[in-house]
Design a protein around this motif. Structure first.
Motif, PDB file in Angstrom:
ATOM      1  N   HIS A 138       0.746   1.619  -4.304  1.00 58.71           N
ATOM      2  CA  HIS A 138      -0.191   0.626  -5.559  1.00 58.71           C
ATOM      3  C   HIS A 138      -1.369   1.053  -6.009  1.00 58.71           C
ATOM      4  O   HIS A 138      -1.973   2.080  -5.592  1.00 58.71           O
ATOM      5  CB  HIS A 138      -0.423   0.174  -3.455  1.00 58.71           C
ATOM      6  CG  HIS A 138       0.024   0.205  -2.734  1.00 58.71           C
ATOM      7  ND1 HIS A 138       1.101  -0.481  -2.495  1.00 58.71           N
ATOM      8  CD2 HIS A 138       0.146   1.007  -1.626  1.00 58.71           C
ATOM      9  CE1 HIS A 138       1.984  -0.726  -1.191  1.00 58.71           C
ATOM     10  NE2 HIS A 138       1.001   0.455  -0.765  1.00 58.71           N
TER      11      HIS A 138
ATOM     12  N   SER B  62      -0.581  -3.288 -10.499  1.00 55.97           N
ATOM     13  CA  SER B  62       0.518  -3.372 -10.025  1.00 55.97           C
ATOM     14  C   SER B  62       1.225  -2.532  -8.565  1.00 55.97           C
ATOM     15  O   SER B  62       0.615  -1.238  -8.501  1.00 55.97           O
ATOM     16  CB  SER B  62       1.796  -3.421 -11.049  1.00 55.97           C
ATOM     17  OG  SER B  62       1.100  -1.475 -11.814  1.00 55.97           O
ATOM     18  N   GLU B  63       2.411  -1.856  -8.908  1.00 50.57           N
ATOM     19  CA  GLU B  63       3.503  -1.760  -7.712  1.00 50.57           C
ATOM     20  C   GLU B  63       3.929  -0.760  -8.138  1.00 50.57           C
ATOM     21  O   GLU B  63       4.807  -0.562  -9.302  1.00 50.57           O
ATOM     22  CB  GLU B  63       3.703  -2.465  -6.237  1.00 50.57           C
ATOM     23  CG  GLU B  63       2.736  -3.711  -5.809  1.00 50.57           C
ATOM     24  CD  GLU B  63       1.288  -2.831  -5.229  1.00 50.57           C
ATOM     25  OE1 GLU B  63       1.757  -2.629  -4.196  1.00 50.57           O
ATOM     26  OE2 GLU B  63       0.608  -2.152  -5.536  1.00 50.57           O
TER      27      GLU B  63
ATOM     28  N   GLU C 296       4.834  -6.659 -10.882  1.00 53.54           N
ATOM     29  CA  GLU C 296       3.283  -7.092  -9.780  1.00 53.54           C
ATOM     30  C   GLU C 296       3.719  -7.228  -8.121  1.00 53.54           C
ATOM     31  O   GLU C 296       2.657  -7.875  -7.702  1.00 53.54           O
ATOM     32  CB  GLU C 296       2.839  -8.416 -10.845  1.00 53.54           C
ATOM     33  CG  GLU C 296       2.744  -7.295 -11.865  1.00 53.54           C
ATOM     34  CD  GLU C 296       3.543  -7.869 -12.818  1.00 53.54           C
ATOM     35  OE1 GLU C 296       2.944  -6.532 -13.729  1.00 53.54           O
ATOM     36  OE2 GLU C 296       4.627  -7.857 -13.113  1.00 53.54           O
ATOM     37  N   LEU C 297       4.929  -7.474  -7.399  1.00 58.64           N
ATOM     38  CA  LEU C 297       4.781  -7.601  -6.409  1.00 58.64           C
ATOM     39  C   LEU C 297       5.759  -6.502  -5.921  1.00 58.64           C
ATOM     40  O   LEU C 297       7.278  -6.972  -6.630  1.00 58.64           O
ATOM     41  CB  LEU C 297       5.125  -9.058  -6.464  1.00 58.64           C
ATOM     42  CG  LEU C 297       5.841  -9.313  -4.562  1.00 58.64           C
ATOM     43  CD1 LEU C 297       4.503  -9.779  -3.640  1.00 58.64           C
ATOM     44  CD2 LEU C 297       5.462 -11.385  -5.100  1.00 58.64           C
TER      45      LEU C 297
ATOM     46  N   ARG D 135       0.455  -6.570   4.787  1.00 58.68           N
ATOM     47  CA  ARG D 135       0.711  -6.485   2.342  1.00 58.68           C
ATOM     48  C   ARG D 135      -0.190  -5.166   2.755  1.00 58.68           C
ATOM     49  O   ARG D 135      -0.872  -5.028   3.859  1.00 58.68           O
ATOM     50  CB  ARG D 135      -0.651  -7.893   2.432  1.00 58.68           C
ATOM     51  CG  ARG D 135      -0.508  -7.430   1.007  1.00 58.68           C
ATOM     52  CD  ARG D 135      -1.813  -8.882   0.402  1.00 58.68           C
ATOM     53  NE  ARG D 135      -3.278  -8.197   0.793  1.00 58.68           N
ATOM     54  CZ  ARG D 135      -4.005  -7.380   0.291  1.00 58.68           C
ATOM     55  NH1 ARG D 135      -3.752  -6.626  -0.477  1.00 58.68           N
ATOM     56  NH2 ARG D 135      -5.686  -7.128   0.705  1.00 58.68           N
TER      57      ARG D 135
ATOM     58  N   SER E 166      -0.361  -4.806  -3.093  1.00 58.47           N
ATOM     59  CA  SER E 166       0.380  -6.188  -4.074  1.00 58.47           C
ATOM     60  C   SER E 166       2.274  -6.107  -3.208  1.00 58.47           C
ATOM     61  O   SER E 166       3.080  -6.059  -3.818  1.00 58.47           O
ATOM     62  CB  SER E 166       1.093  -6.330  -5.107  1.00 58.47           C
ATOM     63  OG  SER E 166      -0.308  -6.714  -5.382  1.00 58.47           O
ATOM     64  N   SER E 167       2.199  -5.259  -2.023  1.00 64.55           N
ATOM     65  CA  SER E 167       3.191  -4.981  -1.202  1.00 64.55           C
ATOM     66  C   SER E 167       3.502  -5.877  -0.424  1.00 64.55           C
ATOM     67  O   SER E 167       2.210  -6.070   0.578  1.00 64.55           O
ATOM     68  CB  SER E 167       3.571  -3.750  -1.253  1.00 64.55           C
ATOM     69  OG  SER E 167       3.708  -3.037  -2.683  1.00 64.55           O
TER      70      SER E 167
ATOM     71  N   ALA F  16      -3.328  -9.539 -10.306  1.00 65.86           N
ATOM     72  CA  ALA F  16      -2.971  -9.116  -9.304  1.00 65.86           C
ATOM     73  C   ALA F  16      -4.207  -9.290  -8.228  1.00 65.86           C
ATOM     74  O   ALA F  16      -3.904  -9.569  -6.831  1.00 65.86           O
ATOM     75  CB  ALA F  16      -3.876  -7.450  -9.261  1.00 65.86           C
TER      76      ALA F  16
ATOM     77  N   VAL G 166      -2.107 -12.802  -6.599  1.00 71.32           N
ATOM     78  CA  VAL G 166      -0.805 -12.476  -6.181  1.00 71.32           C
ATOM     79  C   VAL G 166      -0.985 -11.587  -4.411  1.00 71.32           C
ATOM     80  O   VAL G 166      -0.346 -11.900  -3.202  1.00 71.32           O
ATOM     81  CB  VAL G 166       0.415 -11.173  -6.588  1.00 71.32           C
ATOM     82  CG1 VAL G 166       0.918 -10.132  -5.280  1.00 71.32           C
ATOM     83  CG2 VAL G 166       0.912 -11.679  -7.771  1.00 71.32           C
ATOM     84  N   ARG G 167      -2.691 -11.058  -4.387  1.00 65.35           N
ATOM     85  CA  ARG G 167      -2.488 -10.321  -2.979  1.00 65.35           C
ATOM     86  C   ARG G 167      -3.344 -11.801  -2.254  1.00 65.35           C
ATOM     87  O   ARG G 167      -3.077 -11.439  -1.052  1.00 65.35           O
ATOM     88  CB  ARG G 167      -4.063  -9.600  -3.420  1.00 65.35           C
ATOM     89  CG  ARG G 167      -3.158  -8.174  -3.749  1.00 65.35           C
ATOM     90  CD  ARG G 167      -4.117  -7.143  -4.494  1.00 65.35           C
ATOM     91  NE  ARG G 167      -3.009  -6.060  -4.976  1.00 65.35           N
ATOM     92  CZ  ARG G 167      -3.721  -4.779  -5.379  1.00 65.35           C
ATOM     93  NH1 ARG G 167      -5.332  -5.338  -5.241  1.00 65.35           N
ATOM     94  NH2 ARG G 167      -3.356  -4.108  -5.502  1.00 65.35           N
TER      95      ARG G 167
END
Length: 435
Positions: free
Chosen positions: A133, A137-138, A155-156, A294, A297-298, A347, A350-351
């Motif tokens: 993480h 980005s991931e 990004e995800l 979560r 961003s996963s 980011a 997305v989160r």
């Protein structure tokens, strides 16, 4: 925005299609298997899942794969009727319930991903190992069959990698493995004499031993014969350890013997088991509910997030709802960013979307998981066994009709497919983001 999905099962593929429908274009699905093959047996797609597939433009194609059950009926070990209710369109839903072969359904979804997203959208032979993480980005790391590594930045990252999810294990190292409840399942398909109306899904037995069957297609070319999926289930002997393998082909003879007395006027259970093309053995397992899905961003999806017992026939349907809800929230969060948004803003969006997705789905699936551990709607069979183990003259002397109905309705409400609530619920198809 680049999106990586680990797992080309039902949840991962529906996620890819839903995200693409929402306007996202840089999507890659990584699958550990070297090739996708039509493995598995039958599954049921309940009306709330069929609604989502219909809104994806797949309703007719999925319907062509199988059959729409007219009724679901519960019986005791003697074949006496406990509770029966119409299903799908026969129950007044706007969408059917569909019984399909899991592998054929998965291949249909994979073909549609290739058609809509491009032939390179699914990358087979890539097993997720870990996700790093970053601030914005991931970085997902995959292992190929030859042992070489492949890393991709996105990004995800969506962990739809099943009950043994690598992402789940990374983020929850003390979670433990799948939890076995001591029951063994034997699954198979067989062509047998058509029973009842030819479209009824039946469940017979109780919490210790049970048999489930439902048609996977209409009558075959041989008049009076129907291809069915079945599940035979029995508690393992005391002291037995959990099975080491999940797809063990076995000789049907011992299973036939275990159900030797289950010959009903309307269905010969041992003959059905004996007619199987192949029988696969599984332990009945689930996973404990998680405190969060979560990380960075996963996030998790489907069995990786909430594997549950098959009581209620809802696992695949819940994965589809996960996928649709995730795409809905991500599109909503990203739509407001604008083309000039930088990595920090993206980011954060997305989160926020992942948190909204989790707020919708994690409590709902945790409640459903708890309900399946109490047998879900199949509890009517256990109650009949406990109150009248030798059978009954009238089921309503044993379980009042109001109690039977409430058990069925409570499960529908928890699972999200009570007829009124499903019809009134807003669509999960979002307005498309700018591609």
């Amino acid at each position: 925005m680049k999106i990586v999905i680990a797992g080309a099962g039902i949840g991962g593929l529906v996620a890819a299609l839903s995200l693409h429908q929402a306007g996202f274009r840089d999507i890659a699905v990584y699958e550990r298997a070297a090739e996708l093959r039509p493995l598995g047996v039958g599954i049921n797609l309940l009306p709330h899942a069929v609604r989502e597939l219909t809104e994806l433009g797949l309703g007719d194609a999925v319907a062509e794969l199988g059959v729409a059950p007219s009724r679901l009926s519960y019986f005791n070990r003697l074949g006496q009727l406990i509770w029966s209710e119409p299903r799908g369109l026969d129950a007044g839903y706007a969408w059917p319930q569909l019984s399909v072969h899991r592998g054929e359904f998965q291949l249909l979804l994979a073909a549609e991903v290739a058609r809509r997203l491009g032939p390179e959208a699914i990358r087979t032979g890539h097993r997720l190992v870990s996700v790093e993480h970053g601030e914005h980005s991931e970085r997902a790391r995959f292992e190929r069959p030859d042992g070489t590594a492949h890393e991709v930045e996105a990004e995800l990252v969506v962990g739809a990698d099943g009950i043994h999810s690598a992402l789940r294990a990374q983020e929850h190292p003390d979670d433990g493995g799948p939890v076995w409840n001591g029951l063994i399942l034997w699954r198979g398909t067989a062509t047998i004499p058509t029973y009842l109306d030819g479209r009824t899904m039946i469940m017979a037995g109780d919490g210790e031993q049970k048999f489930v069957a439902y048609p996977l297609a209409g009558e075959t070319a041989e008049t009076g014969m129907t291809r069915v999926n079945f599940i035979a289930e029995r508690r393992a002997p005391e002291g037995a350890s959990e099975l080491a393998d999940w797809n063990v082909p076995i000789d049907p003879a011992p299973i036939v013997e275990r159900f030797a007395e289950w010959r009903f006027d309307w269905l010969d259970v041992p003959a059905t088991i004996a007619a199987a093309d192949e029988i696969l053995e599984y332990p009945m397992v689930d996973r404990e509910p998680l405190p969060h899905w979560r990380a960075g961003s996963s996030t998790l999806l489907g069995d990786a997030a909430h594997a549950m017992y098959p009581n209620g026939s809802n696992g695949s349907s819940q994965a589809i709802l996960d996928a649709r809800t995730l795409a809905f929230h991500l599109a909503g969060a990203v739509r407001g960013l604008g083309s000039s948004a930088g990595a920090v803003e993206t980011a954060a969006a997305v989160r926020a979307a992942l948190d909204a997705y989790e707020a919708d789905r994690r409590p709902a699936t945790a409640a459903l998981l708890a309900m399946t551990r109490q047998l879900g709607p199949e509890r009517v069979m256990q109650l009949a066994y406990e109150r009248a183990p030798e059978g009954f003259a009238d089921i309503h002397d044993v379980i009042p009709e109001a109690e039977l109905r409430e058990i069925a309705d409570a499960y529908k409400r928890a699972a999200g497919f009570h007829p009124a609530a499903l019809t009134e619920r807003a669509s999960l198809t979002p307005a498309s983001v700018e591609p």
